[in-house]
Design an enzyme around this catalytic site. Sequence first.
Site, PDB file in Angstrom:
ATOM      1  N   HIS A   1      -6.167 -17.639  27.251  1.00  0.00           N
ATOM      2  CA  HIS A   1      -7.529 -17.818  26.712  1.00  0.00           C
ATOM      3  C   HIS A   1      -7.550 -18.792  25.539  1.00  0.00           C
ATOM      4  O   HIS A   1      -8.174 -18.518  24.510  1.00  0.00           O
ATOM      5  CB  HIS A   1      -8.127 -16.480  26.256  1.00  0.00           C
ATOM      6  CG  HIS A   1      -8.091 -15.419  27.298  1.00  0.00           C
ATOM      7  ND1 HIS A   1      -8.341 -14.101  27.037  1.00  0.00           N
ATOM      8  CD2 HIS A   1      -7.841 -15.479  28.614  1.00  0.00           C
ATOM      9  CE1 HIS A   1      -8.240 -13.392  28.140  1.00  0.00           C
ATOM     10  NE2 HIS A   1      -7.934 -14.221  29.110  1.00  0.00           N
TER      11      HIS A   1
ATOM     12  N   HIS B   1      -6.294   0.171  29.496  1.00  0.00           N
ATOM     13  CA  HIS B   1      -7.152  -0.986  29.207  1.00  0.00           C
ATOM     14  C   HIS B   1      -7.495  -1.675  30.525  1.00  0.00           C
ATOM     15  O   HIS B   1      -6.643  -1.790  31.410  1.00  0.00           O
ATOM     16  CB  HIS B   1      -6.369  -1.922  28.292  1.00  0.00           C
ATOM     17  CG  HIS B   1      -7.077  -3.139  27.825  1.00  0.00           C
ATOM     18  ND1 HIS B   1      -8.448  -3.250  27.713  1.00  0.00           N
ATOM     19  CD2 HIS B   1      -6.580  -4.342  27.389  1.00  0.00           C
ATOM     20  CE1 HIS B   1      -8.754  -4.447  27.245  1.00  0.00           C
ATOM     21  NE2 HIS B   1      -7.650  -5.124  27.050  1.00  0.00           N
TER      22      HIS B   1
ATOM     23  N   GLU C   1      -8.513  -4.948  30.910  1.00  0.00           N
ATOM     24  CA  GLU C   1      -8.254  -6.389  31.030  1.00  0.00           C
ATOM     25  C   GLU C   1      -7.156  -6.646  32.062  1.00  0.00           C
ATOM     26  O   GLU C   1      -6.187  -5.891  32.171  1.00  0.00           O
ATOM     27  CB  GLU C   1      -7.890  -7.002  29.674  1.00  0.00           C
ATOM     28  CG  GLU C   1      -7.975  -8.519  29.731  1.00  0.00           C
ATOM     29  CD  GLU C   1      -8.023  -9.209  28.375  1.00  0.00           C
ATOM     30  OE1 GLU C   1      -7.766  -8.575  27.340  1.00  0.00           O
ATOM     31  OE2 GLU C   1      -8.311 -10.435  28.361  1.00  0.00           O
TER      32      GLU C   1
ATOM     33  N   ASP D   1      -4.665  -8.467  32.577  1.00  0.00           N
ATOM     34  CA  ASP D   1      -3.218  -8.588  32.364  1.00  0.00           C
ATOM     35  C   ASP D   1      -2.546  -7.210  32.462  1.00  0.00           C
ATOM     36  O   ASP D   1      -1.336  -7.121  32.607  1.00  0.00           O
ATOM     37  CB  ASP D   1      -2.873  -9.285  31.038  1.00  0.00           C
ATOM     38  CG  ASP D   1      -3.672  -8.780  29.846  1.00  0.00           C
ATOM     39  OD1 ASP D   1      -4.704  -8.117  30.049  1.00  0.00           O
ATOM     40  OD2 ASP D   1      -3.272  -9.065  28.710  1.00  0.00           O
TER      41      ASP D   1
ATOM     42  N   HIS E   1      -9.046  -4.421  21.820  1.00  0.00           N
ATOM     43  CA  HIS E   1     -10.090  -5.355  21.468  1.00  0.00           C
ATOM     44  C   HIS E   1     -11.226  -5.427  22.506  1.00  0.00           C
ATOM     45  O   HIS E   1     -12.042  -6.351  22.436  1.00  0.00           O
ATOM     46  CB  HIS E   1      -9.466  -6.746  21.305  1.00  0.00           C
ATOM     47  CG  HIS E   1      -8.882  -7.256  22.608  1.00  0.00           C
ATOM     48  ND1 HIS E   1      -9.225  -8.481  23.117  1.00  0.00           N
ATOM     49  CD2 HIS E   1      -8.059  -6.705  23.529  1.00  0.00           C
ATOM     50  CE1 HIS E   1      -8.621  -8.680  24.265  1.00  0.00           C
ATOM     51  NE2 HIS E   1      -7.899  -7.622  24.544  1.00  0.00           N
TER      52      HIS E   1
ATOM     53  N   ASP F   1      -2.528  -3.059  23.961  1.00  0.00           N
ATOM     54  CA  ASP F   1      -2.563  -4.338  23.236  1.00  0.00           C
ATOM     55  C   ASP F   1      -2.169  -4.190  21.759  1.00  0.00           C
ATOM     56  O   ASP F   1      -1.591  -5.113  21.165  1.00  0.00           O
ATOM     57  CB  ASP F   1      -3.967  -4.947  23.293  1.00  0.00           C
ATOM     58  CG  ASP F   1      -4.234  -5.696  24.595  1.00  0.00           C
ATOM     59  OD1 ASP F   1      -3.269  -6.093  25.279  1.00  0.00           O
ATOM     60  OD2 ASP F   1      -5.413  -5.880  24.933  1.00  0.00           O
TER      61      ASP F   1
ATOM     62  N   TYR G   1      -0.626 -12.806  17.347  1.00  0.00           N
ATOM     63  CA  TYR G   1      -1.402 -11.979  18.279  1.00  0.00           C
ATOM     64  C   TYR G   1      -2.578 -11.328  17.552  1.00  0.00           C
ATOM     65  O   TYR G   1      -3.717 -11.352  18.028  1.00  0.00           O
ATOM     66  CB  TYR G   1      -0.483 -10.901  18.881  1.00  0.00           C
ATOM     67  CG  TYR G   1      -1.106 -10.138  20.008  1.00  0.00           C
ATOM     68  CD1 TYR G   1      -0.941 -10.548  21.326  1.00  0.00           C
ATOM     69  CD2 TYR G   1      -1.885  -9.018  19.769  1.00  0.00           C
ATOM     70  CE1 TYR G   1      -1.532  -9.858  22.372  1.00  0.00           C
ATOM     71  CE2 TYR G   1      -2.483  -8.323  20.798  1.00  0.00           C
ATOM     72  CZ  TYR G   1      -2.301  -8.750  22.097  1.00  0.00           C
ATOM     73  OH  TYR G   1      -2.891  -8.064  23.129  1.00  0.00           O
TER      74      TYR G   1
ATOM     75  N   HIS H   1       2.569  -5.539  25.517  1.00  0.00           N
ATOM     76  CA  HIS H   1       3.036  -6.925  25.398  1.00  0.00           C
ATOM     77  C   HIS H   1       4.203  -6.966  24.416  1.00  0.00           C
ATOM     78  O   HIS H   1       4.117  -6.401  23.323  1.00  0.00           O
ATOM     79  CB  HIS H   1       1.940  -7.839  24.839  1.00  0.00           C
ATOM     80  CG  HIS H   1       0.753  -8.008  25.727  1.00  0.00           C
ATOM     81  ND1 HIS H   1       0.828  -8.572  26.978  1.00  0.00           N
ATOM     82  CD2 HIS H   1      -0.553  -7.711  25.534  1.00  0.00           C
ATOM     83  CE1 HIS H   1      -0.385  -8.607  27.515  1.00  0.00           C
ATOM     84  NE2 HIS H   1      -1.238  -8.081  26.667  1.00  0.00           N
TER      85      HIS H   1
HETATM   86 FE1  FEO Z   1      -6.690  -7.079  26.286  1.00  0.00          FE
HETATM   87 FE2  FEO Z   1      -3.422  -7.530  26.966  1.00  0.00          FE
HETATM   88  O1  FEO Z   1      -5.214  -7.368  27.366  1.00  0.00           O
END
Ligand code: FEO
Length: 399
Positions: free
Chosen positions: A25, A79, A81, A83, A145, A164, A192, A223
């Site tokens: 992003h 989450h 998202e 990923d 987030h 995250d 990050y 992550h």
């Molecule tokens: Fe908000 Fe690692 O995705």
Amino acid sequence: MLQPEQIVPNIYWVGALDWNERLFHGYTTERGITYNAYLIMDEKITLIDTVKAKFSQDLIDRIATIVDPAKIDVVISNHVEMDHSGALPAIAKACPNATHYCSTKAVAEMAAHYGDSITFNAVKTGDTLNIGSRTLTFVETPMVHWPDNMVTYSPEDKILFSNDAFGQHFAGSSRFDVDSDVSEIMKQARKYYANIVQPYAAQAKGALDVVETLDLEMIAPSHGIIWTEHIPDILQAYKRWTANTRVPKAAIIYDSMWESTAKMGRAICEAFIEQEIEARYFDIKDTHESDIVAWALDADYICVGSPTLNMKLMPNVAMFLTYFLGLSPRNQGRHALAFGSYGWAPIGPKQVHEQLAQTGFDMLFEEALVHNWVPNKDALNELQTKVSEKVRSIQEQKE
Ligand code: FEO
């Protein structure tokens, strides 16, 4: 294939390493990305989070070295998202008997991503799920987030699966902080936070307050590396960042056409150094905005320079301001300065000044500091002195 790694007895890392990912992003991920997923071998075999869709088969193959994926009983998605949820359709096929859990807010978001092919059970803060010898606890962390975020805690293992939060974009050969270059990990955790979590500092602080009540021996984010010995370091860093702590530090950021604005930027940088304030200048052409915002996260002074191009500010500077101000840096009590050279109209620097002033910075000067055409040595010395004196008076007021 990289084998799963047992992180504590009966809990395995089964995620994916994305060494080649270089942009997330608009955020440069020079050390790649990991998508961490965790398999708990308990009476109810439980998977926490998945991976990006293109690594779905890696995840399934890695699980299969431990257990037949069809035997998975529980899938927890911290989450939505993609990923983390991208492999859910593949997991749903490979694990047809699994019951899926996510936060209340995530249910609709999951449906918007994956239709009604997967049925999710909603959980909220304080809800627990017994999987045999463990009773997992859920804590919602909305807007850290996305609205749907939550974390999962295993009190028996003293592990927080934090998704995250506390993550870093860093693909490494080791899964743990103790086996990694901690200064690099902390740098990536800061980057990050600055690029992903910063807009939600207040919500992150609320989540941190809850996390600090937990008995923790391990933080396993989705992550990067897993925190063990350095848990106090990352918690302390999040405490500073979420409190918007500022230090005497100046970031000077500019683009330049014929080096006139660049020369002004360097003179301004030296004015701060003269006042014994840590300072650094960045030509936006040379340093990516996601690295600039990471460095500037706690800087008390933000100075942005642009010449005028076609009766506007320079496109690179407009891009930087859009990105930087979009991260909602907490500007109250934070100082800013706009500057730049111009040929026939000082529109570029004035537009920079307006944008910074409108977003709540305390402007060091009522107007942008501008110079017509090329600043000579005397003009640069005059600029340096002007900024230096202003900074000195501000620092004296703070003492
Ligand atoms: Fe908000 Fe690692 O995705």
